[in-house]
Design a protein around this motif. Structure first.
Motif: not given
Length: 233
Positions: A48-62
């Protein structure tokens, strides 16, 4: 201390290892490639993708994807379709009937999980960088510094064990306390090198908070400059 159940590889993830620490406590650890990350991986790996991740860096999303994928591997092994979501404070939201802990650093991720909901779990991984480790000295008291220097291992490794152990203890207790445990209010008073154990004590009374105990025993593992600490209580 652990029993390996399986190990395998994927494109974004590699060196995936699933195992048990105790009969009812499972772990999964892996490495991942930042360079291969894109948000479509959430759909590919059914996370599941957390929509709040969009504001974070690629590193944090990974990192987020990797930690949740560790959990999914354990759920899949247990034939359970649950996933770990996120609370409003961004801490992991464990599905009913499970408790656990997640950590990641650099290109490593790990999760620990059990169905024993009376259990409290905390895990942390840290890269042993001898140059950066001294940045953690401000998190320990003069008394703890003397204790760490008295152990029969390098002071820098003792310092990293102290920092990581406090992270693990914080994660183990936070679901109950819902408050930050100040690192300078905890200290490592013993490191058992032979059995790779550490002993940690909380020396502060938190108003309105009932802690299950004030002294805890945890374990540490150092492999290829990657330190893992975990507490089960």
């Amino acid at each position: 201390m652990k029993t390996i159940i399986a190990s395998f590889q994927k494109k974004f993830f590699y060196n995936i290892e699933l195992g048990k620490i105790h009969n009812d406590i499972y772990y999964c650890k892996l490495n991942f490639n930042y360079e291969e990350y894109h948000d479509r991986l959430f759909k590919i790996y059914k996370i599941n993708y957390d929509n709040s991740l969009i504001k974070y860096s690629i590193k944090r999303q990974a990192e987020y994807l990797s930690g949740r994928f560790c959990c999914k591997i354990i759920f899949d092994y247990l034939n359970d379709s649950n996933q770990v979501l996120s609370n409003h404070d961004k801490s992991p939201l464990w599905p009913k009937g499970f408790v656990g802990s997640i950590s990641h650093t650099d290109k490593n991720a790990i999760a620990i999980m059990t169905r024993n909901v009376l259990c409290k779990l905390g895990i942390d991984i840290e890269y042993f960088d001898k140059k950066k480790i001294l940045n953690y000295e401000h998190l320990i008291s003069n008394y703890e510094m003397l204790l760490l220097k008295s152990h029969n291992i390098s002071y820098k490794l003792s310092l990293l064990i102290s920092f990581s152990a406090k992270e693990s203890l914080f994660k183990a207790l936070y679901p109950q306390t819902k408050i930050p445990l100040y690192f300078d209010k905890m200290y490592i008073y013993k490191i058992d090198i032979s059995n790779q154990k550490f002993y940690i004590r909380i020396n502060h009374i938190y108003v309105g908070i009932i802690l299950p105990q004030l002294e805890f025993v945890g374990h540490y593992i150092l492999e290829n400059n990657l330190l893992t600490t975990f507490i089960i209580c």
